[in-house]
Design a protein around this motif. Structure first.
Motif, short mmCIF file in Angstrom:
data_model
loop_
_atom_site.label_atom_id
_atom_site.label_comp_id
_atom_site.label_asym_id
_atom_site.label_seq_id
_atom_site.Cartn_x
_atom_site.Cartn_y
_atom_site.Cartn_z
N ASP A 75 -0.83 -4.38 -4.07
CA ASP A 75 0.06 -3.35 -4.29
C ASP A 75 -0.57 -2.08 -3.23
O ASP A 75 -0.34 -0.83 -3.62
CB ASP A 75 0.24 -2.79 -5.36
CG ASP A 75 -0.92 -2.50 -6.52
OD1 ASP A 75 -2.04 -2.72 -6.12
OD2 ASP A 75 -0.62 -1.95 -7.52
N VAL A 76 -1.44 -2.62 -2.55
CA VAL A 76 -1.99 -1.61 -1.56
C VAL A 76 -2.91 -0.40 -2.01
O VAL A 76 -2.89 0.48 -1.30
CB VAL A 76 -1.04 -1.28 -0.36
CG1 VAL A 76 -0.63 -2.40 0.12
CG2 VAL A 76 0.06 -0.38 -0.69
N ARG A 77 -3.73 -0.65 -3.03
CA ARG A 77 -4.63 0.34 -3.56
C ARG A 77 -5.75 0.08 -3.32
O ARG A 77 -6.06 -1.17 -2.98
CB ARG A 77 -4.39 0.29 -5.08
CG ARG A 77 -3.09 1.03 -5.80
CD ARG A 77 -3.25 1.22 -7.07
NE ARG A 77 -3.41 -0.17 -7.79
CZ ARG A 77 -3.68 -0.30 -9.16
NH1 ARG A 77 -4.30 0.74 -9.76
NH2 ARG A 77 -3.68 -1.71 -9.59
N HIS A 78 -6.56 0.78 -2.72
CA HIS A 78 -7.78 0.46 -2.30
C HIS A 78 -8.86 0.13 -3.62
O HIS A 78 -8.77 0.82 -4.75
CB HIS A 78 -8.81 1.83 -1.50
CG HIS A 78 -9.91 1.17 -0.82
ND1 HIS A 78 -11.01 0.71 -1.32
CD2 HIS A 78 -9.98 0.84 0.45
CE1 HIS A 78 -11.76 0.35 -0.44
NE2 HIS A 78 -11.38 0.16 0.76
N ILE A 79 -9.74 -0.95 -3.47
CA ILE A 79 -10.39 -1.38 -4.75
C ILE A 79 -11.43 -0.47 -5.01
O ILE A 79 -11.78 -0.40 -6.36
CB ILE A 79 -10.98 -2.92 -4.19
CG1 ILE A 79 -12.02 -2.72 -3.19
CG2 ILE A 79 -9.97 -3.72 -3.88
CD1 ILE A 79 -12.52 -4.13 -2.76
N VAL A 80 -12.05 0.32 -4.16
CA VAL A 80 -13.10 1.37 -4.65
C VAL A 80 -12.13 2.40 -5.66
O VAL A 80 -12.66 2.89 -6.73
CB VAL A 80 -13.56 2.10 -3.48
CG1 VAL A 80 -14.23 3.29 -3.99
CG2 VAL A 80 -14.64 1.21 -2.95
#
Length: 424
Positions: A75-80
């Motif tokens: 869902d295009v959230r950055h993993i950091v």
């Protein structure tokens, strides 16, 4: 190779091995692939599986991550940004590669040392650091485990895989563990193609003996590097494989969102041609940087319709060439209109990017009197040998150049086989 289980993922009714370690070199079993389906998000990345397992394999560890803008969830959230507030994982540092963690730098650049405004995490610059220098960065960060999660493009000269190589070496020196979170090879993992690098030509665009189009994922490469090149001092390595990915999958079959892994890799289609047309970086022709179609548009001042005609006359499988004129906004010929070709891949199943790149070099030299290699013979670093350049200069045709690397390529394909973790 004996395996010991490191974790089990249970999500959506599917249970599979999350990761395993073997004699310091690491291994992991892939879950069975499922059928294609538009929009179904069939592939789950290594990070998706790690998070679904509650980061179990990272418990009690201070964690740093080598990543860039491609390190995203479905869902295009950055993993950091996902990991930082999660109490189940102690993320304490980020390590930025070429182009930087947040992707603000162009080719050959990085972001330096800073604190990330979004999370407050310290960001350390790894670009062009290796060996003891990179080991010192890992030590200074205070982490116990270094995660690696970056989308690769499938070519030997795409520098992120050598950041991975350098991280394995440095982690072993610093006594740190490495966990590689896998992502798809966007141009499939069916076959390795092209010349194998001669280590005498090792640089950051190719440190060791792998094929120009390696046909592996980053986790598979990590296993290969650790066992083949660091066998005397391997890193403590774990890999977290994907579920649902098949070796025959191009990126658009995965259901995953594409984020350009570098500024001049805007689409998955760019990655399809890149293992061949990137060779034009070693010439005085534009490789399309500064256009909306980098590595698909190639040209120079003085090139005309004869190049496209000569390339089309070869009837290379799966590709056609259009006479094209364009004006790069930066890099070679910035602000000037140049002539050349646009590479149109018509059937990617039979298209061979490396053979195509060689054919374009051969025909460019035949049809344009101004053709020249870069004065530093950068082409030798890209191909990993002098043979391609010297054979083309001597008038060899495409088939002769391609034949010259087949023995080395066959040996690499055989060696690579035992590190492959996916079927299909």
């Amino acid at each position: 190779m004996s395996l010991s289980r490191r974790g089990v993922l249970a999500a959506g009714g599917a249970v599979g091995a999350l990761a395993a370690t073997a004699a310091g070199t690491g291994s992991a079993a892939a879950s069975p692939a499922h059928g294609h389906g538009p929009g179904r998000g069939r592939v789950r990345t290594g990070f998706d599986r790690l998070a679904a397992d509650g980061y179990r394999m990272l418990r009690g560890q201070k964690v740093g991550i080598v990543t860039n803008p491609t390190g995203i969830t479905a869902d295009v959230r950055h993993i950091v940004d996902v990991m930082h507030p999660d109490p189940r994982v102690e993320l304490t540092a980020v390590f930025g590669p070429e182009h930087g963690f947040r992707g603000t730098a162009q080719a050959g650049g990085s972001e330096g040392r800073y604190d990330d405004p979004a999370t407050g995490l310290p960001v350390y610059d790894t670009y062009l650091k290796n060996g003891r220098d990179l080991a010192d960065v890992f030590t200074a960060s205070g982490v116990d485990t270094v995660l690696f999660d970056i989308q690769d493009a499938g070519a030997r000269f795409y520098t992120y895989i050598w950041t991975l190589y350098d991280c394995l070496e440095a982690a072993a020196l610093a006594g740190k563990r490495v966990v590689v979170l896998d992502r798809p090879n966007p141009v499939t993992g069916r076959e390795a193609l092209g010349p194998v690098l001669d280590p005498a030509f090792g640089t950051f665009v190719g440190r060791r003996e792998i094929a120009q189009a390696h046909g592996m994922t980053v986790a598979e490469l990590a296993l290969f590097f650790n066992a083949e090149f660091f066998h005397e001092r391997p890193a403590r390595l774990d890999v977290v494989t994907m579920s649902g990915w098949r070796r025959s999958d191009f990126f658009d079959a995965t259901g995953l969102p594409w984020v350009p892994p570098s500024p001049n890799m805007p689409t998955p289609e760019t990655a399809v041609v890149y293992p061949g047309t990137c060779l034009f970086e070693g010439t005085n022709l534009s490789e399309g940087r500064g256009t909306t179609r980098p590595f698909e548009l190639l040209g120079a001042e003085g090139v005309d319709h004869r190049w496209a005609a000569a390339a089309n006359a070869l009837r290379l499988p799966g590709v056609a060439f259009r006479e094209a004129y364009f004006a790069p906004t930066f890099s070679k010929f910035a602000g000037k209109t140049v002539g050349g070709v646009q590479v149109h891949v018509q059937d990617r199943e039979v298209f061979d990017p490396v053979r195509t790149g060689i054919a374009l070099l051969v025909t460019a030299k035949q049809t344009w009197s101004g053709f020249a290699w870069r004065p530093d013979n950068w082409i030798d670093k890209l191909t990993g040998n002098t043979r391609v350049r010297t054979m083309i200069d001597a008038g060899a045709d495409t088939d002769a150049v391609v034949r010259a690397w087949q023995r080395d390529l066959s040996a690499f394909r055989a060696k690579r086989r035992k590190y492959l973790r996916y079927g299909g």
